[in-house]
Design a protein around this motif. Structure first.
Motif, mmCIF file in Angstrom:
data_model
loop_
_atom_site.group_PDB
_atom_site.id
_atom_site.type_symbol
_atom_site.label_atom_id
_atom_site.label_comp_id
_atom_site.label_asym_id
_atom_site.label_seq_id
_atom_site.Cartn_x
_atom_site.Cartn_y
_atom_site.Cartn_z
ATOM 1 N N VAL A 183 0.837 -1.201 0.000
ATOM 2 C CA VAL A 183 0.000 0.000 0.000
ATOM 3 C C VAL A 183 0.872 1.251 0.000
ATOM 4 O O VAL A 183 0.583 2.228 -0.707
ATOM 5 N N TRP A 184 1.938 1.251 0.799
ATOM 6 C CA TRP A 184 2.850 2.393 0.865
ATOM 7 C C TRP A 184 3.476 2.673 -0.498
ATOM 8 O O TRP A 184 3.558 3.819 -0.941
ATOM 9 N N ARG A 185 3.916 1.621 -1.176
ATOM 10 C CA ARG A 185 4.565 1.780 -2.481
ATOM 11 C C ARG A 185 3.597 2.400 -3.485
ATOM 12 O O ARG A 185 3.949 3.322 -4.223
ATOM 13 N N GLU A 186 2.374 1.892 -3.500
ATOM 14 C CA GLU A 186 1.398 2.441 -4.436
ATOM 15 C C GLU A 186 1.045 3.884 -4.076
ATOM 16 O O GLU A 186 0.854 4.730 -4.951
ATOM 17 N N ALA A 187 0.995 4.187 -2.776
ATOM 18 C CA ALA A 187 0.684 5.553 -2.337
ATOM 19 C C ALA A 187 1.762 6.525 -2.790
ATOM 20 O O ALA A 187 1.459 7.663 -3.196
ATOM 21 N N LEU A 188 3.018 6.120 -2.728
ATOM 22 C CA LEU A 188 4.111 6.991 -3.190
ATOM 23 C C LEU A 188 3.953 7.323 -4.660
ATOM 24 O O LEU A 188 4.175 8.471 -5.091
ATOM 25 N N TRP A 189 3.586 6.331 -5.455
ATOM 26 C CA TRP A 189 3.372 6.605 -6.882
ATOM 27 C C TRP A 189 2.213 7.579 -7.090
ATOM 28 O O TRP A 189 2.301 8.492 -7.932
ATOM 29 N N LEU A 190 1.121 7.393 -6.358
ATOM 30 C CA LEU A 190 -0.045 8.260 -6.531
ATOM 31 C C LEU A 190 0.292 9.711 -6.205
ATOM 32 O O LEU A 190 -0.195 10.639 -6.876
ATOM 33 N N VAL A 191 1.125 9.921 -5.180
ATOM 34 C CA VAL A 191 1.551 11.285 -4.855
ATOM 35 C C VAL A 191 2.513 11.803 -5.917
ATOM 36 O O VAL A 191 2.360 12.926 -6.414
ATOM 37 N N LYS A 192 3.507 11.002 -6.261
ATOM 38 C CA LYS A 192 4.522 11.433 -7.222
ATOM 39 C C LYS A 192 3.901 11.801 -8.577
ATOM 40 O O LYS A 192 4.290 12.789 -9.205
ATOM 41 N N ASP A 193 2.915 11.012 -9.001
ATOM 42 C CA ASP A 193 2.293 11.248 -10.309
ATOM 43 C C ASP A 193 1.202 12.305 -10.264
ATOM 44 O O ASP A 193 0.535 12.560 -11.280
ATOM 45 N N GLY A 194 0.992 12.914 -9.084
ATOM 46 C CA GLY A 194 0.011 13.985 -8.976
ATOM 47 C C GLY A 194 -1.426 13.510 -8.991
ATOM 48 O O GLY A 194 -2.344 14.302 -9.228
ATOM 49 N N ILE A 195 -1.653 12.249 -8.712
ATOM 50 C CA ILE A 195 -3.016 11.711 -8.715
ATOM 51 C C ILE A 195 -3.762 12.093 -7.448
ATOM 52 O O ILE A 195 -4.958 12.388 -7.468
ATOM 53 N N ALA A 196 -3.049 12.089 -6.321
ATOM 54 C CA ALA A 196 -3.682 12.372 -5.039
ATOM 55 C C ALA A 196 -2.661 12.946 -4.074
ATOM 56 O O ALA A 196 -1.456 12.713 -4.207
ATOM 57 N N THR A 197 -3.158 13.688 -3.085
ATOM 58 C CA THR A 197 -2.293 14.195 -2.018
ATOM 59 C C THR A 197 -2.249 13.174 -0.875
ATOM 60 O O THR A 197 -3.035 12.221 -0.853
ATOM 61 N N THR A 198 -1.354 13.425 0.076
ATOM 62 C CA THR A 198 -1.286 12.516 1.226
ATOM 63 C C THR A 198 -2.617 12.476 1.971
ATOM 64 O O THR A 198 -3.063 11.415 2.413
ATOM 65 N N GLU A 199 -3.275 13.622 2.100
ATOM 66 C CA GLU A 199 -4.551 13.653 2.826
ATOM 67 C C GLU A 199 -5.633 12.912 2.067
ATOM 68 O O GLU A 199 -6.450 12.193 2.668
ATOM 69 N N GLU A 200 -5.662 13.049 0.763
ATOM 70 C CA GLU A 200 -6.681 12.358 -0.038
ATOM 71 C C GLU A 200 -6.496 10.845 0.021
ATOM 72 O O GLU A 200 -7.477 10.086 0.072
ATOM 73 N N ILE A 201 -5.251 10.393 0.032
ATOM 74 C CA ILE A 201 -4.995 8.953 0.167
ATOM 75 C C ILE A 201 -5.442 8.462 1.538
ATOM 76 O O ILE A 201 -6.082 7.410 1.666
#
Length: 468
Positions: free
Chosen positions: A192-210
């Motif tokens: 989950v952490w790995r996928e979350a890093l990609w979502l932030v890096k790619d501008g898909i979501a912020t830390t709060e949205e995740i």
């Protein structure tokens, strides 16, 4: 005489272990060369003393003693359990294990490591069969899961003894069948952490949205059903096979990037850190810990009512802690800490919860006279028909209170109790309740005379007041 736990390493995890043992009546010895260790552990203890007792409807065992030691040998010699929670460096852990076993070769050793396998920890050990992984989750004093990981060299009797000790602390020891890097739970977290890093890096979501996706969605389902049971329900009446057939093809879709890791650049670290600061930087770590603890207490207590998951575990542990009091004055029918979910917008216990605590007190009286769960299953009970409650002082979350009960009437169908709720530390009276109960048949839902043995116990309790 209390059992003794030695805690080697007094950081966040070691402090949590110390609290879990102490609040379950163990004496604890701590070794940590950090000059700030005592302060850090006492701060963790402060949170634990407030939170853990809120899970229970009775008092936990009397708190054990805490001693800070000047050496590993002083801490572990004669201990019943040693919990190692030093930094994740294999060479350091080997050194610590050697010192432990040189001081006391017979002691059981559990390691809090999240990454090393037990066979790695056992390398070069004098007695590898006494070493295993017992990996907790933060905060250790509230989170029940402990991953127990033996290697082929670990003595099965040692694993069994460890599981019994952990269970007695209200923990859930999950034995990992085969040793593997990162055990079980952290492998999910890493994915989950790995996928979350990609979502932030790619501008898909912020830390709060995740975080919102987790806490408003699957996090709630997982907390009470886990992964596979959640998906079994998702399969509908056809069950898990239908779910697998329906969603199996999705496994071939390139949705996730679990096999790829985003480059861990300063830019990515700054992005994550800045978003996290914006999300919750206005709160101190201690504020966040107290908020986390309060949320966990409320959620686990809700699961207690349903008898599920972590709530069922607390119910089972409470049965080993609580004892029906002997018939003597003062008759203590409640000794507990007020939980955080019992307070209202004014910051004190609401009136409905006074009814709850006096109802719980009455159930203890019922158990004393033989009208317990088994009695109810046989088709008889006592029903409350009248109460008069007086609210005399504010009661706040985290306060320990006792209820002293007098049986003021006990004849025929009647069982009348007068309850006095007091603050434990100074004896101030917080509230009183005059409660009238009548014996009923659950088959007819009408009043009836209780059996002779129950009636005799009620009469004896009522007679205590005349003897006082």
């Amino acid at each position: 005489m209390n059992k003794i736990a030695a805690i080697i390493g007094g950081g966040v995890i070691g402090g949590g272990w110390a609290a879990r043992f102490l609040l379950n009546g163990w004496d604890v010895r701590v070794f940590d060369p950090d000059p700030e260790a005592k302060r850090k552990i006492n701060e963790v203890l402060g949170n634990a003393r407030r939170a853990l007792p809120m899970l229970y409807d009775c008092a936990l065992p009397q708190e054990g003693s805490l001693r800070f030691c000047d050496s590993i040998a002083e801490a572990v010699t004669g201990a019943d359990w040693v919990q190692e929670s030093v930094s994740e460096r294999l060479d350091l852990k080997h050194k610590v294990f050697a010192e432990i076993q040189e001081a006391d070769a017979r002691v059981l050793i559990g390691s809090s490591t999240s990454g090393f396998m037990p066979s790695q920890l056992q390398e070069g050990a004098a007695r590898p069969e006494r070493i295993m992984v017992t990996h907790p989750f933060n905060p250790v004093y509230l989170m029940p899961l402990i991953e127990v990981v033996p290697s082929p060299a670990t003595d099965p009797h040692a694993v069994e003894a460890a599981s019994e000790i952990l269970t007695s602390l209200g923990l859930y020891p999950l034995k990992v069948r085969k040793e593997i890097d990162a055990h079980i739970a952290d492998r999910f977290l890493e994915a989950v952490w790995r996928e979350a890093l990609w979502l932030v890096k790619d501008g898909i979501a912020t830390t709060e949205e995740i975080d919102n996706a987790i806490r408003y969605g699957f996090g709630l389902r997982w907390g009470q059903m886990g992964l596979f049971e959640t998906y079994r329900v998702a399969g509908g009446e056809a069950g898990m096979r239908h779910f697998m057939a329906q969603f199996g093809p999705a496994l071939k879709w390139p949705w996730t990037k679990l096999m790829d890791v985003p480059e861990f650049t300063d830019e990515l670290v700054d992005m994550i850190a800045d978003q996290s600061d914006a999300q919750s930087g206005h709160l101190s770590i201690r504020d966040l810990e107290r908020k986390r603890d309060g949320n966990l207490v409320a959620m686990i207590r809700a699961l207690r009512q349903q008898g599920n998951a972590a709530g069922r575990l607390v119910n089972e542990h409470q049965r080993t802690v609580f004892e029906v009091p002997a018939p003597a004055l003062p008759l203590i029918t409640q000794d507990r800490v007020i939980p955080v979910d019992w307070t209202d917008m004014n910051g004190h216990m609401n009136e409905g919860r006074y009814g709850q605590i006096f109802s719980d007190a009455a159930e203890v009286v019922m158990a004393m006279v033989g009208a317990d769960e088994e009695y109810v299953a046989r088709g008889m009970s006592y029903f409350t028909v009248e109460t008069t409650v007086k609210y005399l002082a504010e009661t706040h979350a985290g306060e320990r209170v006792v209820v002293e009960t007098e049986v003021t009437e006990g004849a025929g169908k009647k069982l009348r109790c007068f309850h006095t709720m007091k603050r434990k530390n100074d004896g101030e009276v917080m509230a009183t309740c005059d409660q009238l109960m009548l014996h009923v048949s659950l088959e007819t839902r009408r009043t009836c005379v209780p059996p002779e043995d129950v009636a005799a116990r009620v009469t004896r309790l009522a007679a205590l007041n005349g003897e006082a």
